[in-house]
Design an enzyme around this catalytic site. Structure first.
Site, PDB file in Angstrom:
ATOM      1  N   ASP A 121       1.144  -7.698   2.288  1.00 41.46           N
ATOM      2  CA  ASP A 121       1.271  -6.262   2.027  1.00 41.46           C
ATOM      3  C   ASP A 121       2.731  -5.825   1.873  1.00 41.46           C
ATOM      4  O   ASP A 121       3.288  -5.161   2.738  1.00 41.46           O
ATOM      5  CB  ASP A 121       0.591  -5.491   3.171  1.00 41.46           C
ATOM      6  N   HIS A 172       0.813  -1.215   0.000  1.00 41.17           N
ATOM      7  CA  HIS A 172       0.000   0.000   0.000  1.00 41.17           C
ATOM      8  C   HIS A 172       0.850   1.272   0.000  1.00 41.17           C
ATOM      9  O   HIS A 172       0.362   2.338  -0.332  1.00 41.17           O
ATOM     10  CB  HIS A 172      -1.065  -0.019   1.111  1.00 41.17           C
ATOM     11  N   SER A 192       3.899   2.185   8.505  1.00 39.87           N
ATOM     12  CA  SER A 192       3.699   1.207   7.446  1.00 39.87           C
ATOM     13  C   SER A 192       5.002   0.964   6.716  1.00 39.87           C
ATOM     14  O   SER A 192       5.689   1.915   6.344  1.00 39.87           O
ATOM     15  CB  SER A 192       2.672   1.708   6.442  1.00 39.87           C
TER      16      SER A 192
HETATM   17  N1  ARG Z   1      -4.642   0.367   7.485  1.00 40.65           N
HETATM   18  C1  ARG Z   1      -3.363   0.421   6.893  1.00 40.65           C
HETATM   19  C2  ARG Z   1      -2.778   1.836   7.009  1.00 40.65           C
HETATM   20  O1  ARG Z   1      -3.290   2.617   7.728  1.00 40.65           O
HETATM   21  C3  ARG Z   1      -3.364  -0.092   5.502  1.00 40.65           C
HETATM   22  C4  ARG Z   1      -4.002   0.788   4.494  1.00 40.65           C
HETATM   23  C5  ARG Z   1      -4.020   0.310   3.088  1.00 40.65           C
HETATM   24  N2  ARG Z   1      -4.941  -0.774   2.858  1.00 40.65           N
HETATM   25  C6  ARG Z   1      -6.260  -0.642   2.533  1.00 40.65           C
HETATM   26  N3  ARG Z   1      -6.994  -1.709   2.406  1.00 40.65           N
HETATM   27  N4  ARG Z   1      -6.824   0.532   2.333  1.00 40.65           N
HETATM   28  O2  ARG Z   1      -2.201   2.461   6.181  1.00 40.65           O
HETATM   29  N1  GLU Z   2      -1.218   1.289   7.572  1.00 41.43           N
HETATM   30  C1  GLU Z   2      -0.653   2.335   8.369  1.00 41.43           C
HETATM   31  C2  GLU Z   2       0.358   3.189   7.620  1.00 41.43           C
HETATM   32  O1  GLU Z   2       0.191   3.445   6.450  1.00 41.43           O
HETATM   33  C3  GLU Z   2      -0.117   1.734   9.608  1.00 41.43           C
HETATM   34  C4  GLU Z   2      -1.270   1.418  10.424  1.00 41.43           C
HETATM   35  C5  GLU Z   2      -1.338   2.285  11.636  1.00 41.43           C
HETATM   36  O2  GLU Z   2      -0.747   1.840  12.609  1.00 41.43           O
HETATM   37  O3  GLU Z   2      -1.945   3.364  11.586  1.00 41.43           O
HETATM   38  O4  GLU Z   2       1.277   3.732   8.158  1.00 41.43           O
END
Ligand code: ARG
Ligand code: GLU
Length: 689
Positions: free
Chosen positions: A221, A84, A624
């Site tokens: 990921d 991502h 991330s």
């Molecule tokens: N939750 C993760 C973060 O905050 C992954 C985000 C990307 N994935 C998604 N399904 N939108 O960045």
């Molecule tokens: N997916 C998150 C990022 O892009 C990390 C998830 C979080 O801990 O907020 O950094």
């Protein structure tokens, strides 16, 4: 008897040592935590984590782009980050004919690695506490504005002295603990970073937004890049002549796996937290801002989803926009619930009552109430500002028009903006968003926050839809060839275009009615928060404080652990390929795995292939792609998420529930080898097992 006492003691001790996993610590000050880290199993020294004299683990960690982390894994500059995090770059190289998002991409040789203009990675060269230098010339009799100007001019000098574009050296001064401390960060910024490989989204985004922020998780990921440097191994602009960067340090990989209780630490760049704010601000986030923004985004997401499911081209166009939108939307849901469940507002109020008592007669007396009054003044305007962002500024044609206008005004070229905009623009989505968001803004914000311009417009048409129809019929910005023909000479005429008119009207409203209150209260908040922070540190002298995240490099440590999301349910901390097969369903987009993976699984023996794991490391957005390391500093995973029940950890960390989610490095290796057939990359990695 004695034995029992010892047992109880031992349990109590491990209990406490395992519990306090909250915190994002500054690497250069990690010596203060190293005793605790070692007591919990870490086998390296503070110097191994951060050193200016020798290569240390920090030299293998980068800020990837401007909001993710990455890590070096070979002496030829090979880099891992999340899928991502690489997503928008993978998308840019994709088209319906070469759909790397869908099919994945693997460079078959270094010559096939794809350049990504604009993408940088930043290595921390060194960091220093420069509080004394920054505050030189300041004395307590000065006003806040005078203090600011001292800080600004001292920072500028320091930044100037530490910047050297020829070496790619970039410096910044960051305020920590609300300006009670200042640190200088000097980075080496590399700007030739190429895409080496990415799994298909059916692996890299497996579970999509259905599973995002959730456990059990099975997302592969990751994406793979390579950092390139000029002939002298220094940062350079993209050139086919550049060579793979030879880093001072890279992570070795441990494939022996993790089990519950194992020590882990995460080395990366957490973006933003607010652990020390007063109760009133927590209430605003949990009870006002989050719920309102969740509702607005639900509407937009539903509109996008409707059109994306009808047309594969629209699905590609809106994939990245949709993911970005959905991500915070789901996080806010966990955050608001977590704040409610932990009763953070009440517990902060109780803390503030004790603090007030203690502060009597000191310089901290009255600071909490002062803060409360500032927030009460600020938050209604701040909410209007958030509405503006989530509604009017989510209308793509309006944002685009504003971008074109500002480029025409400054005389800069419009071609790349035009190209990027139309590539991913689908008017039917935008039209529905327009009507839905304008209506929400108008219905949900109090009359005092409605721009007169908007009320007049709405008064002139029978409905929002009627206004919208005439808007899209009239604006020039839906017509690419006309936009391409625009020049500076057209600016006068453009000011009458409905999209420009709307953007200008809201900008003026924001500038005249919203911004002044926000600016004034920001200025009032700064010294008040600085004093309150100081007060909290004086009030709890024995507590170890860590500064709020601000995208600077941090170390978080903890251990592999499951959790109990609800009564009577325990989530084990390791997921496996068996779970992917359980979820697999060709009819559900998020769960439709590649046929190769089905076939491989059918051959047998892969049930226990680990995929992801949970740990107690305190992380946030920006982490991330961060390396997840074991007690020996070897790579065991890549951080990519948290569990949604624990996302209030940006405000209040609950050791029972807050968990970061990492990709198990063994699944990454499995996918590179068995799905990507790019096992040749293993030749440059170093495995310790
Ligand atoms: N939750 C993760 C973060 O905050 C992954 C985000 C990307 N994935 C998604 N399904 N939108 O960045
Ligand atoms: N997916 C998150 C990022 O892009 C990390 C998830 C979080 O801990 O907020 O950094």
């Amino acid at each position: 008897m004695r034995k029992t006492v010892l047992w109880v003691l031992a349990i109590l001790l491990t209990g406490t040592s395992l519990r306090a996993d909250e915190g994002m610590w500054l690497p250069s000050l990690i010596a203060q935590r190293i005793g605790d880290m070692q007591a919990k199993g870490f086998r390296l020294s503070a110097e191994d984590i951060y050193s200016v004299n020798q290569a240390s683990l920090k030299d293998a960690v980068v800020l990837f782009g401007s909001g993710c982390t990455g890590e070096l894994v070979s002496r030829d500059g090979l880099l891992f980050t999340n899928h991502h995090c690489g997503y928008s770059y993978i998308q840019r190289h994709s088209s319906v004919e070469h759909d790397y998002l869908k099919d994945g991409f693997w460079a078959q040789s270094r010559a096939e690695e794809l350049p990504n203009p604009g993408l940088t990675v930043s290595f921390l060269d060194h960091m220093d506490d420069v509080t004394a230098v920054i505050l030189q010339g300041y004395d307590a009799s000065m006003s806040e504005a005078e203090r600011d100007s001292v800080v600004r001019s001292n920072s500028a000098k320091l930044i100037e002295a530490n910047t050297d574009p020829s070496q790619g050296l970039k410096a910044s001064v960051e305020s920590l603990f609300y300006g009670n401390q200042y640190f200088l960060f000097v980075f080496r910024v590399f700007r030739d970073v190429r895409l080496v490989g990415a799994p298909p989204s059916s692996i890299g985004k497996f579970g999509g937004d259905t599973d995002n922020w959730m456990w059990p998780r099975h997302t592969g990921d990751f994406s793979v890049f390579r950092v390139y440097a000029g002939a002298d191994n220094a940062p350079a602009d993209y050139s086919p002549e550049n060579r793979p960067y030879q880093p001072r340090m890279f992570f070795k990989i441990d494939r022996r796996g993790v089990k519950e209780g194992d020590f882990t630490f995460v080395y990366g760049c957490p973006g933003s937290t607010q652990e020390y704010v007063m109760s009133e601000q927590v209430r605003y986030v949990g009870e006002v801002s989050d719920p309102r923004k969740i509702d607005l985004r639900t509407r937009r997401l539903e509109i996008q989803k409707k059109y994306m499911s009808q047309d594969p081209a629209v699905r590609i166009q809106y994939a990245s926009k949709n993911a970005t939108l959905a991500n915070a939307w789901k996080k806010w849901q966990g955050e608001a619930r977590g704040i409610a469940r932990m009763k953070t507002v009440a517990s902060k109020q109780a803390y503030e009552a004790r603090f007030r008592e203690w502060a009597k007669g000191t310089r901290y007396e009255g600071v909490v109430d002062r803060l409360g009054a500032i927030y009460a003044r600020r938050n209604p305007s701040y909410l209007a500002y958030e509405y503006y962002n989530e509604t009017v500024r989510s209308i793509e044609i309006v944002q685009f028009a504003a971008g074109i206008l500002s480029r025409l005004k400054s005389g800069s070229p419009t071609t790349s903006l035009i190209e990027a905009f139309y590539k991913d623009y689908y008017e039917p989505i935008d039209r529905e968003v327009f009507a839905s968001m304008v209506a929400a803004f108008n219905e949900q914000l109090p009359a005092t926050f409605q721009p007169v311009w908007l009320l007049e417009k709405l008064g002139r048409y029978s409905s929002v839809e009627a206004w919208r129809d005439s808007f899209y019929a009239e604006t020039v910005f839906t017509d690419r060839s006309k936009v391409e023909a625009l020049t500076k000479a057209d600016i006068g005429r453009l000011l009458e275009d409905p999209a420009i008119e709307m953007s200008e009207a809201f900008l003026a409203w924001h500038r005249e009615q919203i911004q002044p209150v926000i600016r004034e209260t920001n200025e009032a908040l700064r010294p008040a928060n600085r004093l309150y922070m100081q007060g909290q540190m004086a009030f709890e002298k024995d507590k170890a404080f860590y500064p709020d995240a601000n995208l600077t490099l941090r170390v978080a440590y903890g251990h592999v652990a499951g959790y109990e999301p609800v009564d009577a349910v325990y989530y084990r901390p390791v997921s496996t390929l068996k779970g992917i097969i359980e979820k697999d369903n060709p009819d559900i987009f998020d769960y439709n795995i590649p046929q190769t993976l089905r076939d491989l699984y059918a051959e047998g023996g892969l049930e226990d292939q680990p995929v992801c794991f949970l740990a107690t490391n305190h992380t946030t957005g920006g982490n991330s792609g961060s390396p997840v390391l074991n007690a020996d500093g070897h790579l065991i995973g890549i951080n990519f998420d948290r569990v949604w029940e624990g996302t209030m950890s940006d405000i209040a960390y609950d050791p029972a529930i807050c968990r970061n989610i990492s990709l198990d490095v063994r699944y990454l290796l499995f996918v590179i080898d068995k799905i990507g057939h790019a096992g040749y990359l293993f030749d440059e990695m170093v495995f310790v097992d």
